[in-house]
Design an enzyme around this catalytic site. Structure first.
Site, PDB file in Angstrom:
ATOM      1  N   ASP A   1      32.582   4.047 -22.989  1.00  0.00           N
ATOM      2  CA  ASP A   1      32.109   3.422 -24.220  1.00  0.00           C
ATOM      3  C   ASP A   1      32.910   2.142 -24.312  1.00  0.00           C
ATOM      4  O   ASP A   1      34.115   2.177 -24.613  1.00  0.00           O
ATOM      5  CB  ASP A   1      32.396   4.335 -25.419  1.00  0.00           C
ATOM      6  CG  ASP A   1      31.812   3.762 -26.689  1.00  0.00           C
ATOM      7  OD1 ASP A   1      32.038   2.568 -26.969  1.00  0.00           O
ATOM      8  OD2 ASP A   1      31.116   4.494 -27.408  1.00  0.00           O
ATOM      9  N   HIS A   2      32.274   1.011 -24.011  1.00  0.00           N
ATOM     10  CA  HIS A   2      33.089  -0.188 -23.824  1.00  0.00           C
ATOM     11  C   HIS A   2      33.817  -0.614 -25.104  1.00  0.00           C
ATOM     12  O   HIS A   2      34.812  -1.330 -25.037  1.00  0.00           O
ATOM     13  CB  HIS A   2      32.282  -1.334 -23.197  1.00  0.00           C
ATOM     14  CG  HIS A   2      31.404  -2.080 -24.150  1.00  0.00           C
ATOM     15  ND1 HIS A   2      30.148  -1.671 -24.471  1.00  0.00           N
ATOM     16  CD2 HIS A   2      31.609  -3.219 -24.844  1.00  0.00           C
ATOM     17  CE1 HIS A   2      29.605  -2.528 -25.326  1.00  0.00           C
ATOM     18  NE2 HIS A   2      30.475  -3.484 -25.568  1.00  0.00           N
TER      19      HIS A   2
ATOM     20  N   HIS B   1      29.254   3.649 -29.934  1.00  0.00           N
ATOM     21  CA  HIS B   1      30.282   2.680 -30.326  1.00  0.00           C
ATOM     22  C   HIS B   1      30.773   2.868 -31.769  1.00  0.00           C
ATOM     23  O   HIS B   1      31.973   2.908 -32.024  1.00  0.00           O
ATOM     24  CB  HIS B   1      29.753   1.251 -30.195  1.00  0.00           C
ATOM     25  CG  HIS B   1      29.196   0.928 -28.842  1.00  0.00           C
ATOM     26  ND1 HIS B   1      29.751   1.392 -27.678  1.00  0.00           N
ATOM     27  CD2 HIS B   1      28.140   0.169 -28.466  1.00  0.00           C
ATOM     28  CE1 HIS B   1      29.051   0.933 -26.649  1.00  0.00           C
ATOM     29  NE2 HIS B   1      28.066   0.193 -27.095  1.00  0.00           N
TER      30      HIS B   1
ATOM     31  N   ASP C   1      21.535   3.121 -29.518  1.00  0.00           N
ATOM     32  CA  ASP C   1      22.187   2.046 -28.772  1.00  0.00           C
ATOM     33  C   ASP C   1      23.608   1.781 -29.283  1.00  0.00           C
ATOM     34  O   ASP C   1      24.505   1.515 -28.493  1.00  0.00           O
ATOM     35  CB  ASP C   1      21.337   0.775 -28.907  1.00  0.00           C
ATOM     36  CG  ASP C   1      21.814  -0.355 -28.012  1.00  0.00           C
ATOM     37  OD1 ASP C   1      22.071  -0.076 -26.824  1.00  0.00           O
ATOM     38  OD2 ASP C   1      21.946  -1.500 -28.487  1.00  0.00           O
TER      39      ASP C   1
ATOM     40  N   LYS D   1      26.742   4.660 -21.127  1.00  0.00           N
ATOM     41  CA  LYS D   1      25.903   5.119 -22.226  1.00  0.00           C
ATOM     42  C   LYS D   1      24.478   4.591 -22.045  1.00  0.00           C
ATOM     43  O   LYS D   1      24.319   3.621 -21.311  1.00  0.00           O
ATOM     44  CB  LYS D   1      26.480   4.657 -23.568  1.00  0.00           C
ATOM     45  CG  LYS D   1      26.472   3.122 -23.740  1.00  0.00           C
ATOM     46  CD  LYS D   1      26.332   2.711 -25.168  1.00  0.00           C
ATOM     47  CE  LYS D   1      24.947   2.343 -25.530  1.00  0.00           C
ATOM     48  NZ  LYS D   1      24.608   0.941 -25.399  1.00  0.00           N
TER      49      LYS D   1
HETATM   50  C1  BG6 Z   1      25.756  -2.447 -25.829  1.00  0.00           C
HETATM   51  C2  BG6 Z   1      24.381  -2.386 -26.408  1.00  0.00           C
HETATM   52  O1  BG6 Z   1      26.259  -1.166 -25.587  1.00  0.00           O
HETATM   53  O2  BG6 Z   1      26.612  -3.111 -26.749  1.00  0.00           O
HETATM   54  C3  BG6 Z   1      23.855  -3.765 -26.736  1.00  0.00           C
HETATM   55  O3  BG6 Z   1      23.509  -1.755 -25.482  1.00  0.00           O
HETATM   56  C4  BG6 Z   1      24.821  -4.493 -27.627  1.00  0.00           C
HETATM   57  O4  BG6 Z   1      22.580  -3.705 -27.358  1.00  0.00           O
HETATM   58  C5  BG6 Z   1      26.222  -4.449 -27.030  1.00  0.00           C
HETATM   59  O5  BG6 Z   1      24.388  -5.842 -27.749  1.00  0.00           O
HETATM   60  C6  BG6 Z   1      27.224  -5.002 -27.999  1.00  0.00           C
HETATM   61  O6  BG6 Z   1      28.458  -5.078 -27.353  1.00  0.00           O
HETATM   62  P1  BG6 Z   1      29.518  -6.181 -27.760  1.00  0.00           P
HETATM   63  O7  BG6 Z   1      30.715  -5.870 -26.944  1.00  0.00           O
HETATM   64  O8  BG6 Z   1      28.876  -7.502 -27.455  1.00  0.00           O
HETATM   65  O9  BG6 Z   1      29.714  -6.003 -29.233  1.00  0.00           O
END
Ligand code: BG6
Length: 520
Positions: A204-205, A267, A262, A175
């Site tokens: 999308d992690h 997410h 973002d 993304k």
């Molecule tokens: C990323 C964003 O996809 O997800 C970041 O680009 C954000 O800005 C991050 O900090 C948050 O991921 P997680 O897994 O730490 O909640």
């Protein structure tokens, strides 16, 4: 060297029965970047350690920086230890891993670079038995995705033999997928010129997080929640994603993106669709993704004339995080001193379908907030008749409502809030919670989101990846707000202090409905 914790095989514990993975090469385009060293290579190393990489597997990192295979390997060994200290690192496992880790210093934006890659992949096919199957991981700046896909096609690397299922190419796209509806559609066109939709893995992690996957298990493997999971019993849903970190040196990217692109478009809307979807007919990738997409397609479009009632934007100014002073967003590196970029968003959303008609879904996400936490809270309707007195000694909290909180991070778990009687001669109510914590219940390391997702792609399982129609639906929902915001830049920025819970308008949005954000 750290002590080995008990490792968990994510797939044995997960939703699906393990399928056999086919041999393949994984090419990481943009191997010199942060993502490769912080997330991808540690995830691949952890999979290797658990025996979850297929036989006939190899990895090629590619970027313009000059480096030999050995230099790349050494740098990755250091990164794993630095960025993933929870993964046990021992020399002999590392050496077995490093033996199939390669580096190609070349320009993947140019035809010659891709010819170099095609040549190397041919050699590795012979050496490791990858059978010509290739996964291309786009770990580059998103603006390059379209042109890289075109170059891959020109070099013949995406070609399939007519009528044959193998050798196959797959592509993993990070993304943000586009920056609005039209650019996402344009990127899709580029990709679909060379790849079938089932070969495209839009990562999308959040979907790889253990607790996010557990939403489906909680809902559909238990009989007790689903009967309550609807407008009859649910008053509203709150989804909170709060980060204490700022933009962490990514000011350049963030100025272009902002919180909406973002976090929300991907997410948060993916999370929401898992919470709100109908039960899929099976765990098949398409069945699950069909249901999630239906949710996104049922979201009520924003009424731009009264947007302020439904969408709040914020930007942090200086403040304190954990007692330490931190600068405002406009003082961050590569950020304009007059930036109008939002670092906070709060939305009120409605899903216009049978299950959720008129149930508000409040979603907020922001950087530099009071506490780092991501959770989904299902707020149930109050008991229909109030038998107990209002003057409970906890400030009235015992009057509810009940909430089921799915804690995504950092303390992964589930908790149910309910009222109880305090021991004593009078009837005083107390608001308590039944807590389940992943860490204490299982006592094992949860696999990282990237471990799960990379492994799924190697197996050809796209369930946890965003499908084109879902991406389209989420951009369709939020692009009009982005346009409106671009045309009417906010003059009140910064409008929340670092360390607070966002701008006052976010609280006021809920207050106008007689509700409040959960105190976290
Ligand atoms: C990323 C964003 O996809 O997800 C970041 O680009 C954000 O800005 C991050 O900090 C948050 O991921 P997680 O897994 O730490 O909640």
């Amino acid at each position: 060297m750290s002590q080995s914790p008990v490792m968990v095989n994510p797939l044995k514990e997960g939703l699906k029965i393990e399928q056999a993975s086919e041999p393949c090469a994984m090419v990481v385009l943009g191997a010199h970047g942060d993502l490769t060293k912080r997330k991808l290579v540690p995830a691949l190393f952890a999979l290797h350690q658990q025996g979850l990489l297929p036989p006939g597997f190899c990895i090629v990192g590619m970027s313009r920086t000059k480096m030999s295979d050995d230099e790349f390997r050494q740098s990755m060994a250091r990164s794993i230890q630095q960025f993933a200290p929870e993964i046990p690192f021992d020399q002999s496992t590392w050496e077995r891993f490093a033996a199939f880790l390669y580096y190609l210093p070349s320009n993947f934006g140019k035809e010659e670079g891709l010819f170099d890659l095609a040549k190397l992949l041919k050699e590795l096919e012979q050496r490791h038995g990858t059978r010509g199957n290739n996964i291309f991981y786009m770990a580059t700046p998103p603006s390059l995705y379209g042109q890289i896909v075109d170059r891959l096609a020109e070099s013949g690397l995406t070609q399939m033999h007519p009528g044959l299922k193998a050798p196959w190419p797959r592509i993993i796209v990070e993304k943000p997928f586009g920056r609005d509806l039209s650019s996402a559609r344009e990127l899709d066109l580029h990709i679909h010129n060379s790849f079938e939709e089932e070969q495209v893995y839009r990562i999308d992690h959040y979907l790889g997080k253990e607790t996010v996957q557990n939403i489906m298990v909680l809902r559909f493997a238990n009989g007790i929640f689903e009967p309550l999971w609807n407008r009859q019993h649910v008053d509203h849903v709150q989804i909170t994603n709060a980060e204490t970190i700022g933009v962490e040196g990514r000011g350049g990217y963030y100025e272009e993106a902002g919180n909406m692109r973002d976090m929300i478009q991907n997410h948060m809307l993916q999370l929401l669709s898992l919470v709100a979807m109908e039960p899929p007919i099976s765990l098949d990738a398409e069945a699950t993704r069909d249901e999630k997409t239906k949710v996104l397609k049922s979201m009520r479009p924003f009424d731009l004339k009264s947007l302020k009632k439904f969408a709040v934007r914020g930007q942090y100014g200086q403040g304190f995080i954990a007692g330490q002073p931190v600068p405002g967003y406009r003082q961050e590196e590569s950020v304009s001193g007059e930036s109008k970029t939002e670092t906070f968003t709060a939305l009120k959303l409605f899903i216009d379908n049978w299950r959720w008609a008129d149930v508000p879904f409040y979603v907020r996400s922001g950087k530099r907030l009071g506490r780092a936490i991501t959770e989904v809270a299902i707020h149930f309707k109050r008991a229909p008749h109030r038998l107990f007195s209002l003057d409970a000694d906890d400030g009235g909290q015992a009057l509810g409502p009940n909430a089921l909180v799915l804690q995504i991070q950092p303390d992964e778990g589930i908790c149910l809030k309910f009222a109880t009687k305090q021991p004593g001669p009078t009837t005083q109510l107390r608001w308590l919670s039944m807590d389940f914590k992943y860490g204490t219940a299982f006592g094992v390391r949860s696999p990282s989101a990237y471990e799960r997702l990379v492994h799924d792609c190697i197996q050809g399982d796209a369930t946890l990846f965003a499908r084109t129609d879902a991406v389209d639906a989420s951009w369709s929902l939020i692009s009009p707000i982005l346009q409106e915001w671009a045309q009417t830049p906010c003059n009140q920025f910064p409008n929340y202090a670092a360390g607070s819970w966002g701008p006052a308008e976010s609280d006021e949005m809920l207050l106008a409905d007689g509700r409040a954000w959960r105190i976290i």
